[in-house]
Scaffold this active site. Structure first.
Site, PDB file in Angstrom:
ATOM      1  N   ASP A 419       0.666  -1.300  -0.074  1.00  0.00           N
ATOM      2  CA  ASP A 419       0.176   0.020  -0.107  1.00  0.00           C
ATOM      3  C   ASP A 419       1.042   1.249  -0.111  1.00  0.00           C
ATOM      4  O   ASP A 419       1.682   1.513   1.011  1.00  0.00           O
ATOM      5  CB  ASP A 419      -0.901   0.008   1.237  1.00  0.00           C
ATOM      6  CG  ASP A 419      -1.906   0.968   1.380  1.00  0.00           C
ATOM      7  OD1 ASP A 419      -1.745   2.298   0.518  1.00  0.00           O
ATOM      8  OD2 ASP A 419      -2.867   0.830   2.176  1.00  0.00           O
ATOM      9  N   HIS A 420       0.850   1.980  -1.080  1.00  0.00           N
ATOM     10  CA  HIS A 420       1.897   2.879  -1.344  1.00  0.00           C
ATOM     11  C   HIS A 420       1.516   4.166  -0.405  1.00  0.00           C
ATOM     12  O   HIS A 420       2.289   5.012  -0.075  1.00  0.00           O
ATOM     13  CB  HIS A 420       1.929   3.426  -2.659  1.00  0.00           C
ATOM     14  CG  HIS A 420       3.118   4.276  -3.215  1.00  0.00           C
ATOM     15  ND1 HIS A 420       4.240   4.422  -2.047  1.00  0.00           N
ATOM     16  CD2 HIS A 420       3.566   4.502  -4.367  1.00  0.00           C
ATOM     17  CE1 HIS A 420       4.980   5.122  -3.135  1.00  0.00           C
ATOM     18  NE2 HIS A 420       4.953   4.985  -4.167  1.00  0.00           N
ATOM     19  N   ARG A 421       0.170   4.258   0.168  1.00  0.00           N
ATOM     20  CA  ARG A 421      -0.103   5.393   1.156  1.00  0.00           C
ATOM     21  C   ARG A 421       0.814   5.091   2.477  1.00  0.00           C
ATOM     22  O   ARG A 421       1.087   6.133   3.116  1.00  0.00           O
ATOM     23  CB  ARG A 421      -1.431   5.323   1.622  1.00  0.00           C
ATOM     24  CG  ARG A 421      -2.470   5.703   0.388  1.00  0.00           C
ATOM     25  CD  ARG A 421      -4.042   5.330   0.820  1.00  0.00           C
ATOM     26  NE  ARG A 421      -4.007   3.861   1.211  1.00  0.00           N
ATOM     27  CZ  ARG A 421      -5.214   3.336   1.789  1.00  0.00           C
ATOM     28  NH1 ARG A 421      -6.227   4.364   1.797  1.00  0.00           N
ATOM     29  NH2 ARG A 421      -5.135   2.242   1.974  1.00  0.00           N
TER      30      ARG A 421
END
Ligand code: CAO
Length: 447
Positions: A419-421
């Site tokens: 999850d790039h967040r």
């Protein structure tokens, strides 16, 4: 004196098209039809053609049926007109109007080709009720351009006038074809529906149109299992809510493989099957300890990162009923042999459909191993609310340089979706590099 006249209506000039499918018959025997009202709809490879009635009258007999193929001149139906026939109507018989005119069945059906006196075809230049739209015309329309929408030109025009997106309208005609009534019903429903509190976001996913695949060939419908439906919901939610990135890497597991093979013989007597997955799960747990962000979850509001101080690892199991992800608990406290036992116990439970919700809850990170089957790389979907997932592919022997000499090594490809967040690319590649080093020399797990 009353007169009855039977008029045959034939298929008009179809612009060269031959053997065109009848996809809708809009009238029934006994119906009164007005001149220009659609009586049948045809569909060729390129266009949908609504055939209008050339005159007003009562349907006496319908010759064509949905599913048949017709060509120019084929008889569609017979219309009965009583009283004086409007001079605007089709070419009429010049019989004495005072005498009842009753054309016999045989008379009518004896004429396959249109006859000016007893039957009507639509003149070449007669305006069709709704001519097929050319591609250019369709492109000018603001909406409803999609060829996938199953509706005739008149229905498309109506929808455009009313600002209705036909992709959202359920068709109740043959083969789910959208009828004018469906468009009116849709407008009624939309107007009477309670207003949504928020406007749909620009990124809203458009509703999928229903597709009747049987129009292209034979089909069979099989309902999804409950597991498949649950997986579909979870995977879709993850796919649309998590900005995914996948990092690819590989590990040299030559030594690990030799060690596993040697230990497998000993453990087999104890009923334990030692596969690479047990080692991988152990190594992943060490990597999670080293990189705590990968062992965290983003709060539902998206403003807090919740770090976990426990290490429960899920692993994907392929069962005849679909994909399930049981969880091995407290892996940090388990030996590789213990993990192998747990993998075996939970896989069997999964395949016997005996997993409980508790067996599948509380995971921190998931490993999806396709290594026993094949493949070189794949991009797994993060198992929300986790923030990363490892995909393992099949190890293969490859020549690798060692001190300038090519030697055969067992190389296992793997991938990390995250999850790039929560995780940056640099963190991800540090994680995969660390994991690769652990798997290449599993003794490091002891340190
Ligand atoms: N490279 C080479 N060989 C591998 C390997 C790898 N990465 N992983 C496993 N193998 C070998 C095993 O060693 C075993 O061979 P031996 O009997 O000679 O030792 C063989 O492949 C079969 O292993 P397995 O599949 O029975 O056992 P596993 O522990 O690797 O996997 C399980 C268990 C439950 C994960 C697996 O059976 C399974 O269901 N995999 C599919 C998971 C899946 O569908 N993931 C996709 C999810 S996303 O759609």
């Amino acid at each position: 004196m009353s007169s009855e006249k039977v008029t045959e209506v034939h298929v008009p000039d179809l612009g060269g098209a031959d053997q065109v499918d009848v996809i809708e018959v809009s009238v029934s025997v006994g119906d009164h039809v007005d001149q220009e009202a659609t009586i049948i709809t045809l569909e060729s490879d390129k266009a949908t053609i609504e055939v209008p009635s050339p005159i007003s009258g009562t349907v006496k007999e319908i010759i064509t049926a949905v599913g048949q193929s017709v060509s120019q001149g084929d008889l569609i139906l017979r219309l009965s007109t009583s009283g004086d026939v409007d001079s605007d109507d089709a070419d009429s018989d010049s019989s004495d109007a005072d005498e009842p005119v009753q054309h016999s069945e045989s008379f009518a059906s004896a004429a396959p080709a249109p006859k000016a006196s007893e039957s009507s075809t639509i003149p070449d230049k007669a305006p069709l009720n709704a001519e097929p739209l050319s591609a250019a015309q369709e492109d000018e329309l603001p909406i409803n351009r999609s060829k996938q929408v199953h509706a005739g030109p008149a229905v498309r025009r109506l929808a455009n006038e009313l600002g209705v997106d036909l992709a959202q309208v359920e068709g109740h005609g043959p083969k789910q074809r959208i009828l004018k009534e469906d468009v009116h019903q849709f407008v009624k429903q939309t107007l009477s529906a309670p207003k949504a509190h928020t406007a749909p976001s620009a990124g809203g996913v458009p509703e999928l149109p229903k597709i009747d695949f049987s129009q292209w060939g034979s089909t069979e419908s099989v309902a999804l299992t409950k597991i498949q439906r649950t997986s579909a919901t979870n995977l879709h939610r993850s796919w649309v809510t998590i900005p995914h990135v996948t990092q690819f890497d590989e590990a040299d597991i030559t030594e690990l493989h030799a060690f596993r093979k040697a230990e497998s013989v000993r453990l087999k007597d104890q009923g334990v099957k030692l596969t690479p997955l047990a080692f991988i799960i152990k190594a992943v747990t060490h990597a999670l300890m080293q990189f705590p962000k990968f062992n965290a979850s983003l709060s539902t509001e998206g403003d807090t990162l919740i770090y976990k101080h426990y290490y429960h690892i899920g692993f994907a199991v392929d069962t005849p009923n679909g994909l399930v992800v049981p969880v091995v608990r407290d892996v940090d406290r388990l030996s590789v042999t213990d993990i192998a036992r747990e993998l075996q116990r939970l896989s069997e439970k999964a395949r016997d459909k005996k997993l409980t919700p508790n067996d599948m809850q509380g995971g921190c990170f998931t490993v999806s191993s396709l290594g026993g089957i094949g493949g070189t790389q794949f991009t797994p979907i993060v198992n929300w609310p986790e923030v990363a997932i490892l995909g393992v592919s099949k190890a293969a022997s490859r020549p690798v340089y060692h001190d300038d000499i090519l030697v055969p090594r067992l190389i296992m490809p793997f991938s990390l979706s995250y999850d790039h967040r929560v995780i940056d690319g640099a963190d991800a590649v540090r994680f995969t590099t660390y994991l690769s080093a652990l798997l290449s020399d599993i003794r490091r797990v002891l340190l």
